[in-house]
Design an enzyme around this catalytic site. Structure first.
Site, PDB file in Angstrom:
ATOM      1  N   CYS A 244       0.788  -1.211   0.000  1.00 13.85           N
ATOM      2  CA  CYS A 244       0.000   0.000   0.000  1.00 13.85           C
ATOM      3  C   CYS A 244       0.836   1.283   0.000  1.00 13.85           C
ATOM      4  O   CYS A 244       1.425   1.612  -1.004  1.00 13.85           O
ATOM      5  CB  CYS A 244      -0.989  -0.015   1.155  1.00 13.85           C
ATOM      6  SG  CYS A 244      -2.416   1.012   0.823  1.00 13.85           S
TER       7      CYS A 244
ATOM      8  N   HIS B 143      -3.550  -5.433   2.388  1.00 11.51           N
ATOM      9  CA  HIS B 143      -3.221  -5.512   3.821  1.00 11.51           C
ATOM     10  C   HIS B 143      -3.870  -6.768   4.378  1.00 11.51           C
ATOM     11  O   HIS B 143      -4.478  -7.550   3.674  1.00 11.51           O
ATOM     12  CB  HIS B 143      -3.847  -4.330   4.563  1.00 11.51           C
ATOM     13  CG  HIS B 143      -3.292  -2.995   4.248  1.00 11.51           C
ATOM     14  ND1 HIS B 143      -2.090  -2.560   4.728  1.00 11.51           N
ATOM     15  CD2 HIS B 143      -3.815  -1.959   3.534  1.00 11.51           C
ATOM     16  CE1 HIS B 143      -1.887  -1.317   4.313  1.00 11.51           C
ATOM     17  NE2 HIS B 143      -2.920  -0.935   3.608  1.00 11.51           N
TER      18      HIS B 143
HETATM   19  N1  GLN Z   1      -1.993   6.897   2.307  1.00 18.53           N
HETATM   20  C1  GLN Z   1      -2.113   6.082   1.159  1.00 18.53           C
HETATM   21  C2  GLN Z   1      -3.504   6.171   0.515  1.00 18.53           C
HETATM   22  O1  GLN Z   1      -4.386   6.562   1.117  1.00 18.53           O
HETATM   23  C3  GLN Z   1      -1.806   4.637   1.524  1.00 18.53           C
HETATM   24  C4  GLN Z   1      -2.772   4.088   2.523  1.00 18.53           C
HETATM   25  C5  GLN Z   1      -2.313   2.732   3.093  1.00 18.53           C
HETATM   26  O2  GLN Z   1      -1.133   2.401   3.212  1.00 18.53           O
HETATM   27  N2  GLN Z   1      -3.281   1.940   3.526  1.00 18.53           N
HETATM   28  O3  GLN Z   1      -3.684   5.803  -0.583  1.00 18.53           O
END
Ligand code: GLN
Length: 249
Positions: free
Chosen positions: A93, A194
Protein backbone atom coordinates in the site's frame (compact mmCIF):
# COMPACT_ATOMS: atom_id res chain seq x y z
CA UNK A 1 21.00 -20.12 6.24
CA UNK A 2 20.48 -16.54 7.40
CA UNK A 3 18.13 -14.56 5.15
CA UNK A 4 19.00 -10.88 5.45
CA UNK A 5 15.88 -8.70 5.53
CA UNK A 6 15.80 -4.91 5.37
CA UNK A 7 12.60 -3.50 6.97
CA UNK A 8 12.11 0.07 5.74
CA UNK A 9 10.62 2.58 8.23
CA UNK A 10 8.93 0.10 10.61
CA UNK A 11 8.07 3.02 12.94
CA UNK A 12 6.25 4.99 10.23
CA UNK A 13 4.90 2.49 7.70
CA UNK A 14 3.05 -0.17 9.59
CA UNK A 15 -0.73 0.00 9.48
CA UNK A 16 -3.17 -2.93 9.53
CA UNK A 17 -0.48 -4.97 11.32
CA UNK A 18 1.65 -5.01 8.16
CA UNK A 19 4.65 -5.94 10.30
CA UNK A 20 2.82 -9.29 10.72
CA UNK A 21 4.21 -10.16 7.29
CA UNK A 22 7.71 -10.24 8.79
CA UNK A 23 6.52 -12.59 11.54
CA UNK A 24 5.08 -14.99 8.97
CA UNK A 25 8.27 -14.96 6.88
CA UNK A 26 10.36 -15.58 10.02
CA UNK A 27 8.22 -18.51 11.18
CA UNK A 28 7.94 -20.20 7.79
CA UNK A 29 11.71 -19.81 7.30
CA UNK A 30 12.34 -21.33 10.75
CA UNK A 31 10.10 -24.32 9.97
CA UNK A 32 12.52 -24.99 7.10
CA UNK A 33 15.64 -24.57 9.19
CA UNK A 34 16.43 -21.05 8.01
CA UNK A 35 16.68 -17.84 10.02
CA UNK A 36 15.51 -14.33 9.19
CA UNK A 37 17.95 -11.59 10.19
CA UNK A 38 15.86 -8.41 10.18
CA UNK A 39 17.48 -4.98 10.03
CA UNK A 40 15.31 -1.92 10.60
CA UNK A 41 16.20 0.80 8.13
CA UNK A 42 15.00 4.22 9.20
CA UNK A 43 15.36 7.88 8.35
CA UNK A 44 18.94 8.78 7.48
CA UNK A 45 20.14 5.18 7.75
CA UNK A 46 22.59 4.07 5.09
CA UNK A 47 21.52 1.29 2.81
CA UNK A 48 23.86 -1.04 1.01
CA UNK A 49 22.54 -2.20 -2.36
CA UNK A 50 23.87 -5.73 -1.75
CA UNK A 51 23.07 -5.79 1.94
CA UNK A 52 19.74 -7.61 1.87
CA UNK A 53 18.09 -10.61 0.26
CA UNK A 54 14.62 -9.23 0.95
CA UNK A 55 13.44 -5.65 1.43
CA UNK A 56 10.08 -5.05 3.08
CA UNK A 57 8.02 -1.86 3.40
CA UNK A 58 4.53 -1.59 4.87
CA UNK A 59 1.61 0.80 4.47
CA UNK A 60 0.93 4.18 6.02
CA UNK A 61 -1.31 7.21 6.12
CA UNK A 62 -0.48 10.23 3.95
CA UNK A 63 1.02 11.92 7.01
CA UNK A 64 3.57 9.18 7.60
CA UNK A 65 4.32 8.89 3.88
CA UNK A 66 5.06 12.62 3.80
CA UNK A 67 7.52 12.16 6.69
CA UNK A 68 9.55 9.43 4.93
CA UNK A 69 9.19 10.39 1.23
CA UNK A 70 12.32 12.55 0.90
CA UNK A 71 14.35 9.89 2.73
CA UNK A 72 13.16 6.95 0.57
CA UNK A 73 13.72 9.07 -2.57
CA UNK A 74 17.27 9.62 -1.32
CA UNK A 75 17.70 5.86 -1.02
CA UNK A 76 16.25 5.43 -4.53
CA UNK A 77 19.51 4.71 -6.36
CA UNK A 78 20.50 2.06 -3.82
CA UNK A 79 17.04 0.46 -3.89
CA UNK A 80 17.05 0.40 -7.71
CA UNK A 81 20.48 -1.26 -7.65
CA UNK A 82 19.24 -3.81 -5.11
CA UNK A 83 16.25 -4.64 -7.34
CA UNK A 84 18.49 -4.85 -10.43
CA UNK A 85 20.81 -7.30 -8.70
CA UNK A 86 17.95 -9.57 -7.72
CA UNK A 87 16.94 -8.69 -4.18
CA UNK A 88 13.35 -9.61 -3.34
CA UNK A 89 10.94 -6.79 -2.43
CA UNK A 90 7.54 -6.90 -0.76
CA UNK A 91 5.84 -3.49 -0.60
CA UNK A 92 2.36 -2.91 0.77
CA UNK A 93 0.00 0.00 0.00
CA UNK A 94 1.71 3.25 1.10
CA UNK A 95 5.06 1.47 0.70
CA UNK A 96 3.97 0.29 -2.76
CA UNK A 97 3.14 3.87 -3.73
CA UNK A 98 6.56 5.12 -2.52
CA UNK A 99 8.41 2.53 -4.65
CA UNK A 100 6.98 4.37 -7.67
CA UNK A 101 8.02 7.77 -9.05
CA UNK A 102 5.67 9.88 -6.87
CA UNK A 103 2.48 9.97 -4.82
CA UNK A 104 0.31 13.08 -5.35
CA UNK A 105 -1.79 13.75 -2.26
CA UNK A 106 -5.32 15.21 -2.40
CA UNK A 107 -3.79 18.58 -1.52
CA UNK A 108 -1.83 18.36 -4.78
CA UNK A 109 1.47 18.01 -2.91
CA UNK A 110 3.72 15.54 -4.71
CA UNK A 111 5.70 13.13 -2.53
CA UNK A 112 8.79 11.79 -4.34
CA UNK A 113 9.25 8.02 -4.49
CA UNK A 114 12.22 5.68 -4.84
CA UNK A 115 11.61 5.11 -8.57
CA UNK A 116 12.07 1.35 -8.31
CA UNK A 117 8.80 0.70 -10.21
CA UNK A 118 7.50 2.51 -13.34
CA UNK A 119 4.31 3.86 -11.84
CA UNK A 120 2.83 6.87 -10.06
CA UNK A 121 -0.13 7.41 -7.77
CA UNK A 122 -2.70 10.17 -7.49
CA UNK A 123 -5.02 10.42 -4.48
CA UNK A 124 -8.72 10.61 -5.31
CA UNK A 125 -11.64 11.97 -3.25
CA UNK A 126 -13.23 8.61 -2.44
CA UNK A 127 -11.23 5.99 -0.52
CA UNK A 128 -11.22 2.46 -1.94
CA UNK A 129 -11.93 0.21 1.02
CA UNK A 130 -12.85 -3.43 1.38
CA UNK A 131 -11.94 -7.07 0.86
CA UNK A 132 -10.00 -7.95 -2.28
CA UNK A 133 -9.37 -11.12 -4.28
CA UNK A 134 -6.78 -11.34 -7.05
CA UNK A 135 -5.73 -13.95 -9.53
CA UNK A 136 -2.01 -13.91 -10.29
CA UNK A 137 0.65 -15.97 -12.05
CA UNK A 138 4.10 -15.40 -10.58
CA UNK A 139 5.34 -18.60 -12.24
CA UNK A 140 4.20 -19.33 -15.81
CA UNK A 141 1.21 -21.69 -15.77
CA UNK A 142 0.78 -21.47 -11.97
CA UNK A 143 -2.43 -19.48 -11.39
CA UNK A 144 -2.94 -18.64 -7.71
CA UNK A 145 -5.22 -16.33 -5.76
CA UNK A 146 -4.35 -13.64 -3.23
CA UNK A 147 -6.92 -12.47 -0.68
CA UNK A 148 -6.62 -9.38 1.50
CA UNK A 149 -8.00 -6.01 2.51
CA UNK A 150 -7.53 -2.60 0.89
CA UNK A 151 -7.96 0.95 2.15
CA UNK A 152 -6.44 3.66 -0.03
CA UNK A 153 -7.23 7.03 -1.59
CA UNK A 154 -4.44 6.57 -4.08
CA UNK A 155 -5.10 5.50 -7.67
CA UNK A 156 -1.98 3.87 -9.04
CA UNK A 157 -1.21 4.24 -12.74
CA UNK A 158 1.14 1.61 -14.16
CA UNK A 159 3.44 3.19 -16.76
CA UNK A 160 5.14 1.65 -19.81
CA UNK A 161 6.91 -1.59 -18.96
CA UNK A 162 5.03 -2.09 -15.69
CA UNK A 163 3.34 -5.46 -15.14
CA UNK A 164 0.41 -5.77 -12.74
CA UNK A 165 0.68 -8.28 -9.89
CA UNK A 166 -2.71 -9.69 -10.69
CA UNK A 167 -6.17 -9.46 -12.14
CA UNK A 168 -8.89 -8.21 -9.78
CA UNK A 169 -11.55 -10.90 -9.19
CA UNK A 170 -13.29 -8.80 -6.51
CA UNK A 171 -12.33 -5.42 -5.07
CA UNK A 172 -11.05 -2.03 -6.34
CA UNK A 173 -7.38 -2.76 -7.05
CA UNK A 174 -4.96 -0.15 -8.40
CA UNK A 175 -7.55 2.40 -9.51
CA UNK A 176 -11.01 0.94 -9.27
CA UNK A 177 -11.40 0.61 -13.05
CA UNK A 178 -8.39 -1.02 -14.79
CA UNK A 179 -9.19 -4.45 -13.33
CA UNK A 180 -5.58 -4.85 -12.23
CA UNK A 181 -3.92 -4.79 -8.82
CA UNK A 182 -0.38 -4.22 -7.69
CA UNK A 183 2.81 -4.32 -9.70
CA UNK A 184 5.42 -7.00 -10.26
CA UNK A 185 8.90 -6.58 -11.71
CA UNK A 186 10.85 -9.86 -11.40
CA UNK A 187 11.34 -10.37 -7.65
CA UNK A 188 9.79 -6.99 -6.78
CA UNK A 189 6.22 -7.54 -5.53
CA UNK A 190 4.03 -4.54 -4.66
CA UNK A 191 0.37 -4.60 -3.67
CA UNK A 192 -2.44 -2.73 -1.94
CA UNK A 193 -3.33 -5.86 0.05
CA UNK A 194 -3.22 -5.51 3.82
CA UNK A 195 -4.51 -8.01 6.32
CA UNK A 196 -1.65 -8.58 6.94
CA UNK A 197 -1.21 -10.21 3.54
CA UNK A 198 0.95 -13.27 4.19
CA UNK A 199 -0.91 -15.19 6.96
CA UNK A 200 -3.82 -15.84 4.58
CA UNK A 201 -1.59 -16.28 1.48
CA UNK A 202 1.18 -18.64 2.65
CA UNK A 203 2.12 -19.62 -0.91
CA UNK A 204 3.32 -16.05 -1.52
CA UNK A 205 5.35 -16.11 1.72
CA UNK A 206 7.06 -19.31 0.53
CA UNK A 207 7.65 -17.83 -2.93
CA UNK A 208 9.30 -14.74 -1.39
CA UNK A 209 11.47 -16.88 0.92
CA UNK A 210 12.54 -19.20 -1.89
CA UNK A 211 13.49 -16.26 -4.11
CA UNK A 212 15.38 -14.61 -1.21
CA UNK A 213 17.39 -17.82 -0.72
CA UNK A 214 18.02 -17.97 -4.48
CA UNK A 215 19.29 -14.39 -4.29
CA UNK A 216 21.99 -15.64 -1.97
CA UNK A 217 22.71 -19.11 -3.34
CA UNK A 218 21.74 -18.89 -7.00
CA UNK A 219 19.32 -21.83 -6.65
CA UNK A 220 15.59 -21.67 -5.93
CA UNK A 221 14.99 -24.23 -3.14
CA UNK A 222 11.96 -26.55 -3.13
CA UNK A 223 10.29 -26.37 0.27
CA UNK A 224 8.50 -29.26 1.91
CA UNK A 225 4.80 -28.32 2.10
CA UNK A 226 3.63 -27.29 5.59
CA UNK A 227 0.37 -28.21 7.33
CA UNK A 228 -1.39 -24.98 6.24
CA UNK A 229 -4.99 -25.92 7.10
CA UNK A 230 -5.53 -22.79 9.21
CA UNK A 231 -3.98 -20.56 6.56
CA UNK A 232 -6.11 -22.21 3.86
CA UNK A 233 -9.22 -21.60 5.97
CA UNK A 234 -8.25 -17.95 6.49
CA UNK A 235 -7.73 -17.61 2.73
CA UNK A 236 -11.08 -19.10 1.78
CA UNK A 237 -12.94 -17.00 4.36
CA UNK A 238 -11.24 -13.83 3.04
CA UNK A 239 -11.87 -14.86 -0.58
CA UNK A 240 -15.56 -15.52 0.11
CA UNK A 241 -15.90 -12.13 1.84
CA UNK A 242 -14.28 -10.41 -1.14
CA UNK A 243 -16.60 -12.17 -3.58
CA UNK A 244 -19.69 -11.11 -1.62
CA UNK A 245 -18.74 -7.57 -0.70
CA UNK A 246 -15.42 -6.60 -2.29
CA UNK A 247 -15.24 -3.42 -4.39
CA UNK A 248 -18.47 -1.94 -3.10
CA UNK A 249 -18.54 1.89 -2.97
N1 GLN B 1 -1.99 6.90 2.31
C1 GLN B 1 -2.11 6.08 1.16
C2 GLN B 1 -3.50 6.17 0.52
O1 GLN B 1 -4.39 6.56 1.12
C3 GLN B 1 -1.81 4.64 1.52
C4 GLN B 1 -2.77 4.09 2.52
C5 GLN B 1 -2.31 2.73 3.09
O2 GLN B 1 -1.13 2.40 3.21
N2 GLN B 1 -3.28 1.94 3.53
O3 GLN B 1 -3.68 5.80 -0.58
Amino acid sequence: MKIRVGHLYPEYLNIYADRGNIAVLAQRAAWRGHELEVHSIGMGDDLESRGHDLIYVGGGQDREQALVAQDIAGKGECLREAAAEGAVFLAVCGGYQLLGRFYRERSGAELPGAGVLPLHTVAGDRRMIGDVLLECELEPGERRTLAGFENHAGRTILEDGAEPLGRVVAGHGNDGSSGFEGCRAGRVIATYLHGPLLPRNPWLADWLLAEAIAHRTGDVPTFEPLADELEAEAHSVAAARARTRGGRA
